[in-house]
Structure formats: C-alpha cells, structure tokens
Design a protein around this motif. Structure first.
Motif, PDB file in Angstrom:
ATOM      1  N   PHE A  90       0.818  -1.221   0.000  1.00  0.00           N
ATOM      2  CA  PHE A  90       0.000   0.000   0.000  1.00  0.00           C
ATOM      3  C   PHE A  90       0.853   1.273   0.000  1.00  0.00           C
ATOM      4  CE2 PHE A  90      -2.982  -3.066   1.959  1.00  0.00           C
ATOM      5  CZ  PHE A  90      -4.059  -2.890   1.116  1.00  0.00           C
ATOM      6  N   GLU A  91       2.165   1.119  -0.185  1.00  0.00           N
ATOM      7  CA  GLU A  91       3.057   2.277  -0.096  1.00  0.00           C
ATOM      8  C   GLU A  91       2.726   3.322  -1.157  1.00  0.00           C
ATOM      9  OE1 GLU A  91       7.825   3.243   0.336  1.00  0.00           O
ATOM     10  OE2 GLU A  91       7.120   1.182   0.162  1.00  0.00           O
ATOM     11  N   THR A  92       2.520   2.883  -2.407  1.00  0.00           N
ATOM     12  CA  THR A  92       2.185   3.819  -3.479  1.00  0.00           C
ATOM     13  C   THR A  92       0.847   4.493  -3.221  1.00  0.00           C
ATOM     14  OG1 THR A  92       3.416   2.463  -5.061  1.00  0.00           O
ATOM     15  CG2 THR A  92       1.854   4.047  -5.970  1.00  0.00           C
ATOM     16  N   TYR A  93      -0.118   3.732  -2.713  1.00  0.00           N
ATOM     17  CA  TYR A  93      -1.449   4.287  -2.427  1.00  0.00           C
ATOM     18  C   TYR A  93      -1.363   5.425  -1.412  1.00  0.00           C
ATOM     19  CZ  TYR A  93      -6.085   4.535  -0.251  1.00  0.00           C
ATOM     20  OH  TYR A  93      -7.275   4.982   0.273  1.00  0.00           O
ATOM     21  N   PHE A  94      -0.607   5.220  -0.344  1.00  0.00           N
ATOM     22  CA  PHE A  94      -0.504   6.257   0.689  1.00  0.00           C
ATOM     23  C   PHE A  94       0.322   7.450   0.217  1.00  0.00           C
ATOM     24  CE2 PHE A  94      -1.805   2.840   3.660  1.00  0.00           C
ATOM     25  CZ  PHE A  94      -2.823   3.528   4.313  1.00  0.00           C
ATOM     26  N   GLU A 122       0.358   8.605  -2.893  1.00  0.00           N
ATOM     27  CA  GLU A 122      -0.553   9.372  -3.741  1.00  0.00           C
ATOM     28  C   GLU A 122      -1.590  10.111  -2.903  1.00  0.00           C
ATOM     29  OE1 GLU A 122      -2.154   6.413  -6.295  1.00  0.00           O
ATOM     30  OE2 GLU A 122      -0.378   6.343  -7.613  1.00  0.00           O
ATOM     31  N   ARG A 123      -2.068   9.468  -1.847  1.00  0.00           N
ATOM     32  CA  ARG A 123      -3.057  10.096  -0.970  1.00  0.00           C
ATOM     33  C   ARG A 123      -2.446  11.278  -0.219  1.00  0.00           C
ATOM     34  NH1 ARG A 123      -8.013   8.598   0.973  1.00  0.00           N
ATOM     35  NH2 ARG A 123      -8.526   9.276   3.087  1.00  0.00           N
ATOM     36  N   SER A 124      -1.218  11.118   0.263  1.00  0.00           N
ATOM     37  CA  SER A 124      -0.528  12.189   0.971  1.00  0.00           C
ATOM     38  C   SER A 124      -0.255  13.369   0.034  1.00  0.00           C
ATOM     39  CB  SER A 124       0.785  11.670   1.554  1.00  0.00           C
ATOM     40  OG  SER A 124       1.495  12.695   2.198  1.00  0.00           O
TER      41      SER A 124
END
Length: 553
Positions: A469-473, A475-477
């Motif tokens: 989930f590193e990429t997801y977080f 992008e969210r940040s």
C-alpha cells in the motif's frame, strides 16, 4: 545541512543527539515494521515476538521514541518525577537508559480536564521515560494492530480521520435502498474499565512490560491509588490498546444475514450500527454487542445508547446525519456549531481591551480549524450563519470600546475593504511589512470562504505498514498536500521542488504536520523572499537549525 557523523546502532553507547542520522533510523524501524506485518499475516507469532523484541531494543527504535515524546505537544508536561528532556544531553542520555532490564514505571500523575459543561475527564500523565518506553513498544505493536484492525474503525489510527468515518456513514445510508434504523452506541468509561487480564491475555506485546504499565497506579493530591482496571487516558499507547480491545466487533456482526444490512462505523469508543428494523437492533444486535463488551469488562452507556430512525437523524462526530424527503444530508450539528460560537464569543469577551490585530490572530485559527473540519459536508449555509454571529459579537466588541463614537467612525476604524470584500474586520500588522514598506493588512477569516470539497475515504483494508500500500498512501498524501497548499503558489513550488521532503531531515512533509519557511540568507543580512532563497522545513527542524546555527543548502 552539515549534520556531522552518521550514527548507527553499533555506536550508540556514546551517541550525541545532534549527530543522529534520522533518515537511517526511520528506514531501520520501517523495515522491521514491514517484517512484523508479514509475519502477522502469516500467523507466525513466534517470529512476531522476535521482531518486536529486536525493534524495541534497537537504537533506531529508542531514538525515534525519545524524539517523539520530546517534540509533541506534551513535551513540556512533566510526570510525577518532574523531569523533562529539553536538552540534547538529556535526550542522548535517555536513549542509552531506555532498556527493558530493570525497567520499573512510576505512577501516573492524575489531572482532570473539562468534558462538556459539567463533567471532568481524568487524565494520567506518565513520566518522560515511561512515555518513551510506551512510544518504543507502540512502534512494534502498531503494525499488528493495523493488520488485525476492523475495516471500519477510524479513531486514533494512522492515516485515518473523522472525515473517513463520516464518509462511510454516507456510503451505507445515502441510497434509496439503505437501511432506516441506526443503533447509536457509546461505551461507558471505555479507557477506565477495560479488563486487565483480558489485555494481558490478548494484546501481542511484551506481557511483563504491559502488566507493569497496567498496575502502576496513579497519584492524586499526593496519595497513591491502585489501578485495578482500564488503560489510562494520556498514555501514548493507550488509544491503540483500546482500539485492539474493541477490534473484532465488526467480524461478530458479520454473523447476521446480508439482507439484515448490519453495518458498523466506529471512531474510538463511539459507534453506529445499522439494521433493517428496530426490532433487529433491539433484540439481536444490541445483546450481541453487550456480550462482546462484557468479556472485556465494558458495557454500553444507557444514557448515550439509543435506536434512531434516519428521518429523525442523529449526531455523530460533530455532524448531524439525517434524510430529508429521502435525501441524506450531513450537516454540522447544532451542538457543534454552538460550541464553536461559544469559544469565539468567550475569546472576544476575554479580550475586551486587546489590540485588534492580536484578537484577529487569536480568532483566525479557531474559525479556520472549525471550517476545515466541516468543509467536506453540507455546510455552506451553516458557515454563513457562523460568520453572521461572529460579526455581531465583533460589532459589540468595537462599540463597547468607543461608546461615544458614531457607527460610521467605528466602521472606518475596524472594518475595511479587503480585495472584493467589504466590511472585513481587519487590522494592520506592523510586525509584517510588504516589500514597499507598508504594514500587512490581516483580515479575520470567514468560515464561508472555505470551499466545500468532498472527502475521499480511505480504503478499508489499507495498511500504512504494508509495503503493497506504499504507493497508495504516497498518492493520498500528495493529494492532501496539494489541497492544503492550493492557495499558496510559493509553498507549493517549494514543496514540489523538494520532492515533498523537508530540506533538513529529508523526511516527508505532510498536511498533518507543522512546517516553516527557512531563509538561506537571512532577511537581516539582505536575503529576500524569492523561492531561490527559501526552503520548506518541518517546524521542529527549523528551530533546530537556528538553535545550532546550522547551514542549509
């Protein structure tokens, strides 16, 4: 920046606080946390214990724990030993002394803070060493709690907020086919009543350390009291222990049939559960919840637990959720609006003789913070109402200062035209000047100037410690930061040029952090405000640079 020698785990017997390589510490802890997540997912609990012991005993874990408790809001609040770690030498010594062997926590310092108008909430303040020890063990416990947590639990969890819980309420209640009945639940004295033996048996961490924390007692008015149940409010690890105590309730509710439409949304110890009938919630769901809680030493609060129809609406996390002729609208609750206005009015009354610019600086964070909290719901009408009420209070404040002056004179003195806005309560700040030497005009923030923007809810299964989930977080940040800096092109340019990192510690600058602007060449030495002369830093990093007179490039 010249940071001196990089410090690793093998050399920390003589470590100097300013020389610690923080990026390396964060990488070391992050690597162990990811391994803990993987071992938890595979059910390899012996491996989890080994990794936890390795993390809590490592230099990186201890250093980050000390860093956390010496840079948060409670850094100036001492425990019963009256000790604070405010110097580099005391912090360096703290890292060396943070050992499991011989560790014995001191009793908590009991204080009481207001809860509503009439009640007081007990707060237990640990010593700095006990806080740091809790922070170190939290680094090892949080990856497990996030891996095993309920999908729709949002309170006191990294990367989650009340807006996520509110958006989930909208998702399960907004459709025409959505359920009509809601069980509003509140747990009586959740932190104070959790069964100690249940925690010791079920929380996957060092049992010996946990037992010491739970049984340490507290001191109030110089009298030592034992703690027979509960986890103290005020401890760094307490919210995570409380969350793990309540995790599993969502899984229990899955026993109901799909057509019963039983869904739960929880924020800490406040929760709602939906159902397709009042009888289902009263006779089946509520007893199941009570049974689940009773094994943990908890019970529902009769005064705050009720079953409500969606057309009547209910308050949850500061908003009112209700259907009007079949359409779901989420608005700021009347109670929350009143609390905001009371806070503003009290600030105005308590500063009857203050300078106008100082009053504006005091009120702006209150109004801006409240409006930002509600900017993702149907709040435009409420914002206008709040602005009107604040304007009335300010007009009374101005009239009281000049009882013999006419309304026209008072208007010219305190209310100005700022841009296209008339009747702006504004004042000149002579401490801040425009490039032409004129004082900066600071207007009072209006809640209605805050744009309404729908919140994007976090994915239920997202785990900030899981590498997938590193990429997801990231992008969210990035999305959050862009929204936060949208109105400031200079900040946005700096943040993008630096890759979203602090120019000092090289770690991420996020929307939830305090940040500062650093002038490479100071203004008193002829420096300017051009982007080429500025760097974006964490607030605490910026203070460190000036205290130690470091060079930033």
């Amino acid at each position: 920046m010249n940071t001196g020698v990089n410090v690793c785990a093998s050399s920390y017997g003589t470590v100097q606080w300013p020389d610690i390589d923080w990026p390396q510490c964060i990488r070391n802890v992050r690597r162990l946390q990811m391994r803990i997540v993987k071992a938890t997912q595979e059910g390899r609990w012996n491996k989890v214990k080994v990794l936890q012991r390795l993390l809590t005993g490592s230099f990186s874990g201890k250093a980050l724990a000390v860093k956390r408790v010496t840079e948060n809001q409670g850094k100036r609040t001492a425990g019963v030993d009256r000790q604070l770690w405010s110097t580099p030498e005391s912090k360096s010594q703290a890292v060396q002394n943070l050992n499991r062997r011989g560790y014995k926590p001191l009793p908590l310092k009991r204080v009481y803070i207001p809860k509503g108008r009439t009640k007081m909430r007990p707060l237990g303040i640990p010593t700095m060493k006990d806080r740091a020890m809790q922070a170190a063990h939290l680094l090892a416990l949080e990856p497990i709690s996030e891996t095993k947590a309920d999908r729709n639990s949002y309170g006191f969890r990294p990367e989650r907020a009340t807006q996520d819980a509110i958006k989930q309420c909208f998702i399960i209640l907004s459709m025409k086919t959505s359920v009509q009945w809601i069980l509003e639940g509140d747990i009586r004295g959740c932190f104070d009543n959790i069964n100690h033996q249940w925690l010791i048996n079920n929380i996957p961490m060092d049992k010996k350390i946990l037992r010491k924390w739970l049984k340490t007692g507290y001191i109030h008015k110089r009298i030592l009291y034992p703690t027979e149940a509960g986890t103290p409010q005020g401890g760094i690890i307490s919210p995570t222990l409380a969350n793990m105590t309540l995790d599993g309730l969502e899984e229990e509710l899955k026993k109901f049939r799909r057509q019963d439409k039983v869904h739960m949304v929880r924020y800490a110890d406040d929760f709602i559960i939906t159902g397709n009938s009042k009888e289902l919630l009263e006779n089946e769901v509520k007893p199941l919840v009570e049974k689940f809680l009773s094994t943990r030493g908890l019970e529902l609060s009769p005064e705050k637990t009720s079953i409500t129809h969606i057309d009547k609406g209910f308050d949850f996390l500061g908003v009112n959720i209700r259907k009007y002729s079949g359409k779901l609208l989420i608005k700021p609750s009347k109670k929350n609006v009143k609390a905001c206005l009371d806070k503003v009015r009290n600030a105005i009354k308590d500063n009857k003789t203050a300078k106008q610019v100082n009053l504006i600086k005091m009120l702006n964070p209150i109004i801006r913070g409240w409006a930002n909290y509600h900017k993702s719901v149907v709040a435009k009408e409420t914002f206008n109402h709040v602005d009107d009420e604040i304007w009335k209070s300010l007009w009374q404040w101005a009239n009281r200062r000049h009882p013999d002056k006419s309304p026209v004179w008072i208007t010219k003195k305190y209310f100005k035209t700022v841009g296209s806005r008339n009747w702006a309560f504004a004042a000149e700040d002579r401490e801040k000047l425009y490039p032409n030497g004129k004082p900066l005009v600071i207007p009072l923030v209006r809640a209605s100037d805050t744009p309404i923007k729908r919140h994007i809810k976090i994915r239920g299964e997202a785990n900030p410690f899981d590498p997938k989930f590193e990429t997801y977080f990231e992008e969210r940040s990035t999305s959050k930061m862009r929204d936060n800096l949208k109105g400031n092109k200079r900040f946005m340019s700096l943040w993008l040029n630096q890759g979203g990192n602090c120019s000092i510690c090289r770690q991420k600058i996020t929307a939830d952090m305090q940040w500062s602007l650093h002038h490479i060449t100071r203004k008193i030495e002829g420096g300017n405000d051009n982007v080429s002369n500025l760097r974006l830093t964490h607030h605490h990093c910026h203070r460190k640079v000036h205290c130690r007179k470091l060079e930033v490039v």
